[in-house]
Design a protein around this motif. Structure first.
Motif: not given
Length: 300
Positions: A111-121
């Protein structure tokens, strides 16, 4: 006293289980929580009640393919591609907007990786203005050294993921590698909602997200305001060095904090019992320092 409220969040024909930890009185801040692989939002022990007791409302949900959002066996681990994972998270975040108090996103492990993916999209740049800060607990940026899957397994897994993305695969993590608390280990083994099943498509997407982060291919959107990252040095689920390296590359971000938990395991929220309140206080302190007037914070 904080209260807990269960509910659902509907996305098309998919019903996601939700739970809100509400403070006694109006919240000072809100958190949207994103859980990890083979996990669910009811496994975070004192963390959410502790935050709620300090005036921070927590909205958690079981992601597509996990926990109580699984309605039949064929849905286990069926997260879909990264685009669907991200759009699900965005849908949940938007359900909490507009917010009269600062809104934070907290992600653990996958979920942390997913959060960073969203923050980078770049597709979601406009959403960044509505998110006061990002809190990452042991984010999945890379596997820890010695725990990486073999290149052969990854290679053929990616091929299967393209041809049969919905095909399921047991991908169990040893509970003893996730926490130092023997009672939590027992609890993980007994929890029937922790099915350890991924799909080849979903697992490939998770690896792709981590690779993009670890190799610097994913860059935080300019609208990201603040970020806190905590990681244990004895993490056997995700890589502490990879988190530190990723964090040090974020030179453009002025308000950022990296917290090292020396000797702690992967699940900081349920490491040894005496440590849990330390982690919960660190997270709560950081959120409250960015929420509300100074006089309110001084009373907490």
């Amino acid at each position: 006293m904080p209260t807990e409220v269960e509910g659902t969040h509907q996305i098309g024909d998919m019903s996601l289980y939700t739970k809100t930890w509400k403070p006694d009185g109006e919240p000072i801040a809100k958190v949207v929580f994103i859980h990890g692989f083979s996990d669910h939002c009811n496994r975070y022990y004192e963390l959410f009640p502790s935050l709620a007791a300090r005036g921070i409302e927590v909205f958690g949900f079981d992601q597509r393919g996990w926990g109580r959002s699984v309605h039949k066996d064929s849905e286990k681990g069926l997260t879909g591609p990264t685009s669907l994972v991200t759009s699900d998270i965005v849908s949940v975040i938007k359900s909490q907007l507009p917010s009269s108090v600062p809104l934070f996103v907290l992600g653990h492990s996958m979920g942390g990786g997913e959060a960073l993916t969203l923050a980078s999209d770049p597709q979601y740049t406009d959403l960044m203005k509505d998110i006061r800060g990002w809190v990452l607990e042991s984010p999945f940026i890379a596997f820890p050294k010695g725990y990486e899957p073999s290149p052969v397994v990854v290679f053929f897994g990616r091929i299967i993921g393209r041809v049969m993305p919905h095909k399921q695969r047991l991908s169990a993590l040893s509970p003893e590698d996730l926490t130092r608390d023997p009672e939590v280990v027992k609890s993980i083994k007994a929890d029937k909602l922790l099915h350890d099943i991924g799909t080849f498509g979903g697992l490939a997407g998770m690896l792709d997200r981590a690779e993009a982060l670890s190799q610097g291919k994913a860059t935080l959107n300019k609208g990201v305001k603040s970020l806190w990252l905590g990681h244990g040095t004895d993490d056997k689920g995700t890589s502490y060095p990879a988190s530190k390296k990723w964090f040090e590359r974020q030179t453009q971000l002025e308000d950022k904090t990296f917290k090292t938990y020396e000797g702690w395991s992967h699940m900081l929220h349920c490491d040894l019992p005496d440590n849990r309140s330390v982690f919960a206080k660190d997270v709560g302190d950081w959120i409250l320092a960015r929420s509300g007037p100074e006089e309110v914070k001084a009373k907490l």
